[in-house]
Design a protein around this motif. Structure first.
Motif, PDB file in Angstrom:
ATOM      1  N   THR A  20       0.865  -1.105   0.075  1.00 13.24           N
ATOM      2  CA  THR A  20       0.200  -0.118   0.097  1.00 13.24           C
ATOM      3  C   THR A  20       1.004   1.276  -0.164  1.00 13.24           C
ATOM      4  N   GLU A  21       0.279   2.380  -0.052  1.00 16.71           N
ATOM      5  CA  GLU A  21       1.095   3.814  -0.327  1.00 16.71           C
ATOM      6  C   GLU A  21       1.784   3.829   1.156  1.00 16.71           C
ATOM      7  N   GLU A  22       1.092   3.501   2.231  1.00 19.52           N
ATOM      8  CA  GLU A  22       1.417   3.695   3.571  1.00 19.52           C
ATOM      9  C   GLU A  22       2.755   2.757   3.883  1.00 19.52           C
ATOM     10  N   MET A  23       2.561   1.399   3.492  1.00 17.38           N
ATOM     11  CA  MET A  23       3.767   0.617   3.501  1.00 17.38           C
ATOM     12  C   MET A  23       4.959   1.018   2.584  1.00 17.38           C
ATOM     13  N   LEU A  24       4.614   1.305   1.367  1.00 20.41           N
ATOM     14  CA  LEU A  24       5.833   1.614   0.606  1.00 20.41           C
ATOM     15  C   LEU A  24       6.571   3.002   0.976  1.00 20.41           C
ATOM     16  N   LEU A  25       5.973   3.945   1.216  1.00 24.77           N
ATOM     17  CA  LEU A  25       6.679   5.314   1.712  1.00 24.77           C
ATOM     18  C   LEU A  25       7.081   4.936   3.253  1.00 24.77           C
ATOM     19  N   GLY A  26       6.378   4.283   4.049  1.00 16.74           N
ATOM     20  CA  GLY A  26       6.903   3.968   5.286  1.00 16.74           C
ATOM     21  C   GLY A  26       8.060   3.297   5.356  1.00 16.74           C
ATOM     22  N   ARG A  27       8.279   2.260   4.290  1.00 15.55           N
ATOM     23  CA  ARG A  27       9.551   1.433   4.548  1.00 15.55           C
ATOM     24  C   ARG A  27      10.890   2.261   4.244  1.00 15.55           C
ATOM     25  N   ILE A  28      10.614   3.057   3.130  1.00 17.33           N
ATOM     26  CA  ILE A  28      11.472   4.113   2.467  1.00 17.33           C
ATOM     27  C   ILE A  28      11.913   4.973   3.427  1.00 17.33           C
ATOM     28  N   GLU A  29      11.101   5.304   4.164  1.00 13.75           N
ATOM     29  CA  GLU A  29      11.475   6.420   5.170  1.00 13.75           C
ATOM     30  C   GLU A  29      12.345   5.643   6.258  1.00 13.75           C
ATOM     31  N   ASN A  30      11.975   4.721   6.881  1.00 11.57           N
ATOM     32  CA  ASN A  30      12.763   3.872   7.864  1.00 11.57           C
ATOM     33  C   ASN A  30      14.097   3.649   7.390  1.00 11.57           C
ATOM     34  N   MET A  31      14.320   3.565   6.034  1.00 11.72           N
ATOM     35  CA  MET A  31      15.692   3.237   5.639  1.00 11.72           C
ATOM     36  C   MET A  31      16.563   4.506   5.367  1.00 11.72           C
ATOM     37  N   ALA A  32      15.858   5.299   5.750  1.00 14.88           N
ATOM     38  CA  ALA A  32      16.569   6.920   5.491  1.00 14.88           C
ATOM     39  C   ALA A  32      16.804   7.160   3.825  1.00 14.88           C
ATOM     40  N   ALA A  33      15.966   6.527   3.113  1.00 13.35           N
ATOM     41  CA  ALA A  33      16.129   6.445   1.562  1.00 13.35           C
ATOM     42  C   ALA A  33      15.143   7.684   1.068  1.00 13.35           C
ATOM     43  N   ASN A  34      15.464   7.870  -0.112  1.00 14.18           N
ATOM     44  CA  ASN A  34      14.404   8.793  -1.162  1.00 14.18           C
ATOM     45  C   ASN A  34      14.001   8.272  -2.271  1.00 14.18           C
ATOM     46  N   LEU A  35      12.932   7.875  -2.827  1.00 17.01           N
ATOM     47  CA  LEU A  35      12.305   7.408  -4.017  1.00 17.01           C
ATOM     48  C   LEU A  35      11.471   8.397  -4.571  1.00 17.01           C
ATOM     49  N   SER A  36      11.636   9.069  -5.686  1.00 14.65           N
ATOM     50  CA  SER A  36      10.707   9.923  -6.283  1.00 14.65           C
ATOM     51  C   SER A  36      10.711   9.705  -7.741  1.00 14.65           C
ATOM     52  N   ALA A  37       9.547  10.580  -8.284  1.00 19.40           N
ATOM     53  CA  ALA A  37       9.445  10.233  -9.860  1.00 19.40           C
ATOM     54  C   ALA A  37       9.810  11.410 -10.356  1.00 19.40           C
ATOM     55  N   PHE A  38       9.820  11.587 -11.729  1.00 19.49           N
ATOM     56  CA  PHE A  38      10.173  12.914 -12.239  1.00 19.49           C
ATOM     57  C   PHE A  38       9.450  12.828 -13.464  1.00 19.49           C
ATOM     58  N   ALA A  39       9.262  13.967 -13.951  1.00 18.89           N
ATOM     59  CA  ALA A  39       8.467  13.931 -15.618  1.00 18.89           C
ATOM     60  C   ALA A  39       9.197  15.431 -16.210  1.00 18.89           C
ATOM     61  N   GLY A  40       9.384  15.189 -17.315  1.00 21.01           N
ATOM     62  CA  GLY A  40       9.832  16.425 -18.281  1.00 21.01           C
ATOM     63  C   GLY A  40       9.101  16.561 -19.376  1.00 21.01           C
ATOM     64  N   ARG A  41       9.143  17.299 -20.222  1.00 18.41           N
ATOM     65  CA  ARG A  41       8.818  17.582 -21.747  1.00 18.41           C
ATOM     66  C   ARG A  41       8.918  16.270 -22.669  1.00 18.41           C
ATOM     67  N   ASN A  42       9.944  15.781 -22.359  1.00 17.35           N
ATOM     68  CA  ASN A  42      10.384  14.345 -23.303  1.00 17.35           C
ATOM     69  C   ASN A  42      10.763  13.315 -22.408  1.00 17.35           C
ATOM     70  N   SER A  43      10.634  13.064 -21.031  1.00 23.51           N
ATOM     71  CA  SER A  43      11.144  12.283 -20.245  1.00 23.51           C
ATOM     72  C   SER A  43      10.344  11.898 -19.110  1.00 23.51           C
ATOM     73  N   CYS A  44      10.287  10.627 -18.564  1.00 21.27           N
ATOM     74  CA  CYS A  44      10.089  10.580 -17.291  1.00 21.27           C
ATOM     75  C   CYS A  44      10.596   9.337 -16.491  1.00 21.27           C
ATOM     76  N   GLY A  45      10.674   9.145 -15.113  1.00 19.98           N
ATOM     77  CA  GLY A  45      11.741   8.085 -14.728  1.00 19.98           C
ATOM     78  C   GLY A  45      11.409   8.269 -12.979  1.00 19.98           C
ATOM     79  N   LEU A  46      12.193   7.509 -12.560  1.00 23.20           N
ATOM     80  CA  LEU A  46      12.240   7.179 -11.120  1.00 23.20           C
ATOM     81  C   LEU A  46      14.041   7.550 -10.561  1.00 23.20           C
ATOM     82  N   ASN A  47      13.794   8.254  -9.446  1.00 18.08           N
ATOM     83  CA  ASN A  47      15.052   8.599  -8.667  1.00 18.08           C
ATOM     84  C   ASN A  47      15.266   8.015  -7.334  1.00 18.08           C
ATOM     85  N   LEU A  48      16.318   7.354  -7.097  1.00 17.07           N
ATOM     86  CA  LEU A  48      16.638   6.881  -5.865  1.00 17.07           C
ATOM     87  C   LEU A  48      17.898   6.996  -5.066  1.00 17.07           C
TER      88      LEU A  48
END
Length: 204
Positions: A20-48
């Motif tokens: 779930t969203e809570e499980m996903l974001l909670g585990r990422i926070e617990n590991m002091a990590a950062n996972l985000s998504a980005f979007a541009g005019r001709n691209s999109c992706g994930l950043n870890l």
């Protein structure tokens, strides 16, 4: 669909088929990590970004978000509210409006001339099915580009990336050439504003 790339970046991390969203974001926070998504005019992706002791697990979560996202109608509608509000508030930002008008004229008739955040009309009509349909042909093995920096074992991580790609549909590289007709001569455009500010944009 105008603005769907931006909406994808705001909903991609909402949940997966296993978390779930809570499980996903909670585990990422617990590991002091950062996972985000980005979007541009001709691209999109994930950043870890991850600490070395948690690198393997955070990459597993990264792969899960990439290959098994679950983007529900509730999340899309929630994020549409925020995006629409941001579009409305931007009307009071002359600097951003100046850049948008510049792009409209510099890339007239080309997708680059459109506001990547979409319009109130286009955003209002986007569904979760359309967001997933937009992602599907991009998140395939032949269309991926991985980039990594920091303290890591190149051979180990190359194998991890190859393993992630092997679990995705093969697909094909998205290389679409669109016609562009640049301005043929110098042009000037002005737009009145009630604000006591002046913003000037020039470009070539």
């Amino acid at each position: 669909i105008w603005g769907v790339n931006e909406l994808l970046s705001r909903t991609w991390l909402s949940s997966t088929k296993h978390r779930t969203e809570e499980m996903l974001l909670g585990r990422i926070e617990n590991m002091a990590a950062n996972l985000s998504a980005f979007a541009g005019r001709n691209s999109c992706g994930l950043n870890l970004t991850a600490l070395r002791p948690f690198a393997d697990e955070t990459l597993d979560i990264f792969a899960e978000v990439l290959s098994e996202p679950l983007i529900t109608s509730e999340v899309v509608e929630r994020e549409k509210i925020g995006l629409l509000e941001q579009l409305r508030n931007r009307r009071d930002n002359p600097a951003q409006l100046a850049i948008l008008r510049f792009m409209e004229h510099m890339f007239s008739g080309h997708p680059y001339g459109r506001d990547p955040m979409g319009s109130e009309k286009s955003i209002s009509g986007i569904s979760s099915a359309q967001v997933l349909a937009h992602l599907a042909p991009m998140a395939v093995a032949e269309n991926l580009t991985f980039s990594i920096t920091g303290y890591f074992d190149p051979d180990k991580w190359r194998k991890k990336f190859e393993s992630i790609a092997a679990k995705l549909p093969a697909g094909k590289r998205q290389l679409v050439k669109l016609p562009y007709n640049p301005p043929k001569s110098a042009e000037s455009f002005f737009e009145k504003s009630i604000k006591e500010q002046t913003h000037l944009v020039i470009g070539y």
